[in-house]
Design an enzyme around this catalytic site. Sequence first.
Site, mmCIF file in Angstrom:
data_model
loop_
_atom_site.group_PDB
_atom_site.id
_atom_site.type_symbol
_atom_site.label_atom_id
_atom_site.label_comp_id
_atom_site.label_asym_id
_atom_site.label_seq_id
_atom_site.Cartn_x
_atom_site.Cartn_y
_atom_site.Cartn_z
ATOM 1 N N LYS A 12 46.226 42.723 32.124
ATOM 2 C CA LYS A 12 45.667 41.364 32.243
ATOM 3 C C LYS A 12 45.116 40.908 30.897
ATOM 4 O O LYS A 12 44.710 41.710 30.059
ATOM 5 C CB LYS A 12 44.563 41.288 33.311
ATOM 6 C CG LYS A 12 43.290 42.117 33.039
ATOM 7 C CD LYS A 12 42.236 41.403 32.195
ATOM 8 C CE LYS A 12 41.014 42.269 31.922
ATOM 9 N NZ LYS A 12 40.526 42.235 30.552
ATOM 10 N N ASP A 145 37.111 44.539 37.396
ATOM 11 C CA ASP A 145 38.425 43.922 37.170
ATOM 12 C C ASP A 145 39.457 44.332 38.221
ATOM 13 O O ASP A 145 40.562 43.782 38.258
ATOM 14 C CB ASP A 145 39.008 44.371 35.814
ATOM 15 C CG ASP A 145 38.292 43.748 34.634
ATOM 16 O OD1 ASP A 145 37.638 42.707 34.818
ATOM 17 O OD2 ASP A 145 38.404 44.309 33.527
HETATM 18 O O1 C5P Z 1 32.884 47.192 36.548
HETATM 19 P P1 C5P Z 1 33.318 48.176 35.516
HETATM 20 O O2 C5P Z 1 33.144 49.599 35.956
HETATM 21 O O3 C5P Z 1 34.674 47.910 34.966
HETATM 22 O O4 C5P Z 1 32.326 47.956 34.308
HETATM 23 C C1 C5P Z 1 32.173 48.876 33.260
HETATM 24 C C2 C5P Z 1 30.846 48.600 32.595
HETATM 25 O O5 C5P Z 1 30.889 47.322 31.936
HETATM 26 C C3 C5P Z 1 29.673 48.525 33.540
HETATM 27 O O6 C5P Z 1 29.073 49.775 33.733
HETATM 28 C C4 C5P Z 1 28.738 47.587 32.825
HETATM 29 O O7 C5P Z 1 28.027 48.304 31.824
HETATM 30 C C5 C5P Z 1 29.667 46.632 32.104
HETATM 31 N N1 C5P Z 1 29.901 45.377 32.819
HETATM 32 C C6 C5P Z 1 28.921 44.407 32.848
HETATM 33 N N2 C5P Z 1 29.140 43.226 33.494
HETATM 34 C C7 C5P Z 1 30.337 42.980 34.082
HETATM 35 C C8 C5P Z 1 31.364 43.938 34.064
HETATM 36 C C9 C5P Z 1 31.112 45.131 33.421
HETATM 37 O O8 C5P Z 1 27.830 44.598 32.296
HETATM 38 N N3 C5P Z 1 30.523 41.808 34.689
#
Ligand code: C5P
Length: 308
Positions: A12, A145
């Site tokens: 993406k 995502d």
């Molecule tokens: O959701 P995901 O596991 O992909 O996110 C990885 C890290 O990115 C999270 O632990 C967080 O620190 C950060 N993140 C965030 N805000 C978001 C998406 C991700 O702070 N909307």
Amino acid sequence: MSTTISVQCTAKLNLTLAILGLLADGYHKLDTLYQSVNLDDTVFFTFDTNNSQIGFVESGNDVPSEFPLDQNNLIIKAINLYKLEVEAARNIGVQVRISKQIPIGGGLAGGSSNAAAALYAMNTYFENALTTAELRHLAAKLGSDIPFCLHGGCARGTNRGENLEPMPHATVMHFLLSKPRDLSISTPAMYKAFDQHAEVLQKRPDTQAACQALEEMNLKKLAEHMGNDFEPVVFSLHPQLKLVCDDMLDNSALAAHLSGSGPTLFGLFKNELDAQIARASLEAKFPQNQNWVCQSSQYGVVSLDLVK
Ligand code: C5P
């Protein structure tokens, strides 16, 4: 008896990525316009009713050495989460083989896309034990995502990025993607750097206006409203990335930006020929970069076959 399900899953881009503040859970509040592109991985899931082991089988040369083949891999986490949710899945064994094109740590959601493939394969094998909404809910538990990676196409993502508003597939878009081979970026580290920098963001992306432009199939207008709030902080840490964007713009890109927290950069072009010409320029000037000419895709995950 063993059954193999092969799933193709796409990378993406973020046509827009606005970071609007902090949510109560510590995540960042986003307003982003996701777009799938036809740069994909293929993941093969072999289900075995005779044992309950989950793991990877030897993959080919196209799997980079930094790709984790243990319990930290999002594919394994996705399978385990599905097993927790669906009782019928508790005792199934799953062997996974992957053919990888999407770079790791590139801002293209390669890991999230693989996890989406795993959820999709599990739910296909277990004859849609979970509804689409339930599967999306599970995906959101695994990563922000992943719901989009399951859905694919083009969608606006709000809250952590997991709340989706699908956009119509208005037109085929042509992109050039470029990533330095030896640079990967950790998303949590970039969110931290973003919070610490707190510099004034000048040209902000406008997701609402970008959605409107897409509906009107007006690529010029779309280009004007694209952007990524990570750019100031990522470009100050890695100034060479901005030069790649500038080169795409010098070679007729309508817009050129960072995807996710980077380091992959992408340009939007009027047609494939323009993207190929810009690619030749990048190849001459940035030999350390890996480049891909891609098109927008309507798909997130697609089952290639069902072999019994
Ligand atoms: O959701 P995901 O596991 O992909 O996110 C990885 C890290 O990115 C999270 O632990 C967080 O620190 C950060 N993140 C965030 N805000 C978001 C998406 C991700 O702070 N909307």
